[in-house]
Design a protein around this motif. Structure first.
Motif, PDB file in Angstrom:
ATOM      1  N   VAL B  32       0.743  -1.093  -0.115  1.00  0.00           N
ATOM      2  CA  VAL B  32       0.156  -0.013   0.064  1.00  0.00           C
ATOM      3  C   VAL B  32       1.059   1.075   0.244  1.00  0.00           C
ATOM      4  CG1 VAL B  32      -1.767   1.403   1.265  1.00  0.00           C
ATOM      5  CG2 VAL B  32      -1.625  -1.052   1.293  1.00  0.00           C
ATOM      6  N   ASP B  33       0.885   2.235  -0.891  1.00  0.00           N
ATOM      7  CA  ASP B  33       1.549   3.191  -1.042  1.00  0.00           C
ATOM      8  C   ASP B  33       1.307   4.264  -0.220  1.00  0.00           C
ATOM      9  OD1 ASP B  33      -0.196   4.660  -2.465  1.00  0.00           O
ATOM     10  OD2 ASP B  33       0.936   4.534  -4.525  1.00  0.00           O
ATOM     11  N   ASP B  36      -2.449   5.488  -0.081  1.00  0.00           N
ATOM     12  CA  ASP B  36      -3.321   4.401  -0.014  1.00  0.00           C
ATOM     13  C   ASP B  36      -3.881   3.647  -1.093  1.00  0.00           C
ATOM     14  OD1 ASP B  36      -3.396   4.883   2.829  1.00  0.00           O
ATOM     15  OD2 ASP B  36      -4.909   6.148   3.028  1.00  0.00           O
ATOM     16  N   ARG B  37      -3.074   3.707  -2.051  1.00  0.00           N
ATOM     17  CA  ARG B  37      -3.235   2.808  -3.194  1.00  0.00           C
ATOM     18  C   ARG B  37      -2.513   1.361  -3.075  1.00  0.00           C
ATOM     19  NH1 ARG B  37       0.017   4.213  -6.656  1.00  0.00           N
ATOM     20  NH2 ARG B  37      -1.064   2.998  -8.400  1.00  0.00           N
ATOM     21  N   THR B  38      -3.336   0.387  -3.514  1.00  0.00           N
ATOM     22  CA  THR B  38      -2.793  -1.107  -3.425  1.00  0.00           C
ATOM     23  C   THR B  38      -1.956  -1.209  -4.686  1.00  0.00           C
ATOM     24  OG1 THR B  38      -4.692  -1.807  -2.152  1.00  0.00           O
ATOM     25  CG2 THR B  38      -3.349  -3.454  -2.950  1.00  0.00           C
ATOM     26  N   VAL B  39      -0.729  -1.657  -4.455  1.00  0.00           N
ATOM     27  CA  VAL B  39       0.116  -1.788  -5.803  1.00  0.00           C
ATOM     28  C   VAL B  39       0.657  -3.399  -5.546  1.00  0.00           C
ATOM     29  CG1 VAL B  39       2.141  -1.073  -6.885  1.00  0.00           C
ATOM     30  CG2 VAL B  39       0.706   0.527  -5.562  1.00  0.00           C
ATOM     31  N   PRO B 114      -0.876  12.624  -9.217  1.00  0.00           N
ATOM     32  CA  PRO B 114      -1.434  11.175  -8.991  1.00  0.00           C
ATOM     33  C   PRO B 114      -2.572  10.570  -9.946  1.00  0.00           C
ATOM     34  CG  PRO B 114      -1.612  12.713  -6.947  1.00  0.00           C
ATOM     35  CD  PRO B 114      -0.988  13.214  -8.389  1.00  0.00           C
ATOM     36  N   THR B 117      -1.586   7.832 -12.445  1.00  0.00           N
ATOM     37  CA  THR B 117      -1.632   6.327 -12.216  1.00  0.00           C
ATOM     38  C   THR B 117      -2.488   5.457 -13.197  1.00  0.00           C
ATOM     39  OG1 THR B 117      -3.380   6.846 -10.865  1.00  0.00           O
ATOM     40  CG2 THR B 117      -1.280   6.632  -9.651  1.00  0.00           C
ATOM     41  N   ASP B 118      -3.815   6.400 -13.366  1.00  0.00           N
ATOM     42  CA  ASP B 118      -4.640   5.418 -14.348  1.00  0.00           C
ATOM     43  C   ASP B 118      -3.955   5.122 -15.902  1.00  0.00           C
ATOM     44  OD1 ASP B 118      -6.314   5.961 -12.465  1.00  0.00           O
ATOM     45  OD2 ASP B 118      -7.264   7.716 -13.670  1.00  0.00           O
ATOM     46  N   GLU B 121      -1.398   2.115 -15.190  1.00  0.00           N
ATOM     47  CA  GLU B 121      -2.372   0.973 -15.050  1.00  0.00           C
ATOM     48  C   GLU B 121      -2.692   0.485 -16.365  1.00  0.00           C
ATOM     49  OE1 GLU B 121      -5.247   1.954 -11.960  1.00  0.00           O
ATOM     50  OE2 GLU B 121      -3.564   1.874 -10.326  1.00  0.00           O
ATOM     51  N   TYR B 128       4.342   3.302  -7.721  1.00  0.00           N
ATOM     52  CA  TYR B 128       4.092   3.491  -6.250  1.00  0.00           C
ATOM     53  C   TYR B 128       4.460   4.972  -5.911  1.00  0.00           C
ATOM     54  CZ  TYR B 128       5.021   2.607  -1.199  1.00  0.00           C
ATOM     55  OH  TYR B 128       4.899   2.632   0.174  1.00  0.00           O
TER      56      TYR B 128
END
Lengths: 341, 326
Positions: B32-33, B36-39, B114, B117-118, B121, B128
């Protein structure tokens, strides 16, 4: 006619109060008593020497800025009058017709070292701005000319297009330069700011604006005649073409000098003359001086708002003049049968 | 200290979530970075791209410099990075990053958006995000970096060395009475007065160097100060992040009304390289020592590295002297 004198006296006293407020309010809190102690001491030699800190804030930071706002606002307003008389339409304005952004492009090209310094830096900058503004308005005017008549729709469209082109040039040269503070520089040239005001910067714009004001006052009668129409003016024996060229050069000279100090501040020349015309009518001997005073008041307040609207931050003042000016412009655009007066 | 507790909490989360070797499932691990994102990560990260210069420095401090395959165009430290490919981070050159085929992209919300990130992904590249709100976040960031890149032990040693050096410096400045702590104004720009507002770790560095930062209570995180603010606040010291060759007379040229400000009257305008203060990474120690020597020349003399004890991982820096000797 008592009314113009009343309006004139009223506006002048408002201007004095406005400058009083502009030096008393700023990003830090200063007591009004301290502020006026500085003014009394500096202007009239009254009272004890003020606190050196307050003295610097009031006399060397806020007052030159207020004076620059007056010169800028007044100058842009009378140039608005000149442009509106030139094309006989109330929508004309140095910013809308592309003079300001042309001047910005010229000034930023010089500022970033793309143009050689011909004279001293303080003189070359307004000169470069003048050249940029003149190039821009010449193109706009040539595009808009239809035989002897000037098409207003074409004039506005060409002005908007040239503004966009000149703004792109400014942005391009700024972003491609090694300037570390690019975004700020672009904002400065495109939206205008009075934050660099110093006494030392004031003489050139003040003298040029005073020249512009004087010329407009001397030309009050020919300008009145031009409003009636070019043929009647020609019938009266006026050198209409020379007058029109002279007006363009004058407008560009004043706008260029002002833009070189403060960047492109828009819509002042649109709002103020319109409001003044509602008060005193169209004759230039009244419209020109009162527009000058009105423009000074307007930009002082706009700048006051710009430096107090956000705590601890300063907005480019052009944002505020555009916020006021664009709705105004649109409303004028809807008024199809707008007549001067 | 909420920042500290949040940092620790994140560290615990990362520790518990990130130690893939504890789990029998070797296929992948999730962490979790700081946003609070799960990587989801590959079991071992071999190829990573750093999108911020401080992350590059932190990766080297964590002993994982050899995992970097590309860094941002503004990355210039430590010297070995000069041979790595540089990619644009502002805006992100997604194609150039993806072309490096990274197992992991390192980003920080200080520099990177931020929202990017999309796109990563969609490209199936794990990213991260670090966040550095306090000095502690820098220390825990080194440890986190070690866990991400598989150099836990080296990273823990390096973070510990940095922590004890900072503590040693702080121990020397803690005894300075309030009356002897100069009021410091930290400036990023000299013409436009960008500074640091509330919540910045820079104020902690100034405090550790034995000063008080005057902009610590400004609501705005990145305030632009006015000339009159500086006149009113009368800072004893002005610390500019303008590089080692700055001529303090320029400051007076740009702001002629400041002739009455104590910092200018007493020749206490110092300039340090931007990256030693404004880059939240291992070299803030060097920046803080430099600052301590400028603020308290009577207590700290000699080379910056002799203040506190030298950290094991500190690489030599060519340009760290203040522009004016006090």
């Amino acid at each position: 006619m008592k009314r113009p004198w009343l309006v004139g006296a009223g506006l002048t006293s408002v201007l004095v109060l406005t400058i009083g407020a502009a030096v008393a309010v700023g990003s830090t809190a200063t007591a009004w008593a301290d502020v006026y102690q500085v003014l009394a001491h500096r202007l009239f030699g009254l009272g004890p020497a003020p606190d050196p800190i307050v003295d610097r804030i009031v006399w060397r930071l806020r007052l030159p800025r207020a004076v620059l706002a007056c010169v800028m606002g007044g100058g842009l307003s009378i140039i608005g009058v000149a442009m509106q008389t030139l094309v006989r339409n109330p929508l004309a304005e140095p910013y809308i017709l592309g003079i300001s952004s042309g001047a910005s492009a010229g000034a930023s090209l010089f500022y970033l070292g793309f143009l050689p310094p011909l004279l001293s830096k303080t003189l070359t900058m307004p000169l470069a701005a003048f050249a940029g503004g003149l190039a821009s308005i010449t193109i706009v005017y040539l595009v808009a000319r239809d035989g002897v008549r000037v098409s207003v729709a074409r004039l506005l469209l060409a002005g908007v297009a040239m503004s966009a082109l000149m703004a792109s040039i400014t942005s391009f040269v700024t972003f491609s330069s090694p300037e570390p503070d690019k975004l700020r520089a672009v904002l400065f040239w495109l939206l205008g700011s009075l934050s660099g005001a110093r006494w030392g910067l004031l003489p050139i714009p003040a003298v040029t604006t005073a020249l512009g004001l004087g010329a407009m006052l001397v030309l009050a009668r020919p300008l009145d005649a031009l409003l009636v129409g070019e043929e009647p003016a020609q019938g009266l024996g006026m050198p209409v073409e020379t007058l029109k060229r002279g007006l363009i050069v004058l407008a560009t000279l004043v706008t260029g000098t002002l833009v070189a100090v403060s960047g492109a501040i828009g819509f002042v020349g649109l709002i103020v003359p319109h409001a003044v015309r509602l008060l005193v009518g169209v004759p230039h001997r009244r419209l020109v001086p009162l527009s000058f005073v009105g423009g000074a008041i307007f930009l002082c307040w706009a700048d006051l708002a710009a430096r107090t609207a956000l705590p601890g931050q300063e907005l480019p003042v052009g944002i505020l003049t555009a916020l006021c000016g664009v709705p105004f412009f649109l409303a004028l655009l809807r008024q199809r049968a707008y007549q001067f007066g | 200290m909420t920042h500290r507790s949040i940092g620790l909490l994140l560290l615990v989360v990362v520790l518990t979530g990130g130690c893939g070797d504890a789990a029998p499932d070797e296929a992948s691990r999730t962490v979790v970075d700081d946003l609070d994102r799960t990587v989801a990560l590959a079991p071992s990260v071999r190829r990573t791209v750093s999108l911020a210069p401080n992350l590059t420095e932190i990766a080297y401090a964590a002993g994982a410099g050899d995992r970097l395959v590309a860094i941002t165009s503004s990355g210039n430290y430590p010297p070995p990075v000069d041979t790595l490919p540089h990619v644009s981070a502002l805006p992100i050159d997604f194609e150039a990053v993806a072309a490096q085929e990274p197992d992991l992209v390192l980003a920080t919300d200080q520099i990177n958006a931020p929202g990017d990130t999309d796109t990563f992904e969609a490209l199936d590249v794990p990213i991260y995000f670090f966040s550095f709100g306090s000095v502690n976040d820098i220390l825990s960031g080194i440890e986190t970096m070690g866990q991400l890149l598989g150099t836990e032990a080296a990273a823990a040693d390096s973070a510990e060395a940095l922590r004890s050096s900072l503590d040693a410096l702080r121990a020397r400045t803690d005894s300075i009475p309030d009356a002897k702590r100069p009021r410091v104004l930290v400036l990023v720009g000299d013409d436009t007065l960008y500074s640091f507002g509330r919540g910045s770790y820079v104020h902690t560095l100034v405090e550790a160097a034995g000063g008080t930062s005057i902009t610590a209570d400004i609501e705005n995180q990145a305030p632009t100060l006015s000339d009159e603010y500086v006149l009113q606040e009368k800072p004893d010291v002005i610390l500019g992040l303008w590089g080692p060759d700055y001529d303090p007379n320029r400051l007076l040229d740009l702001h002629p009304t400041w002739d009455v400000v104590p910092a200018l009257q007493n020749d206490r305008v110092f300039s340090v390289p931007t990256s030693l203060i404004a880059r939240p990474g291992p070299r803030v120690l060097r920046g803080t020592r430099l600052l301590a020597r400028s603020l308290h020349p009577d207590r700290f003399s000699g080379t910056p590295d002799s203040i506190g004890h030298a950290p094991s991982s500190s690489a030599p820096s060519p340009s760290t002297s203040p522009s004016t000797a006090p």
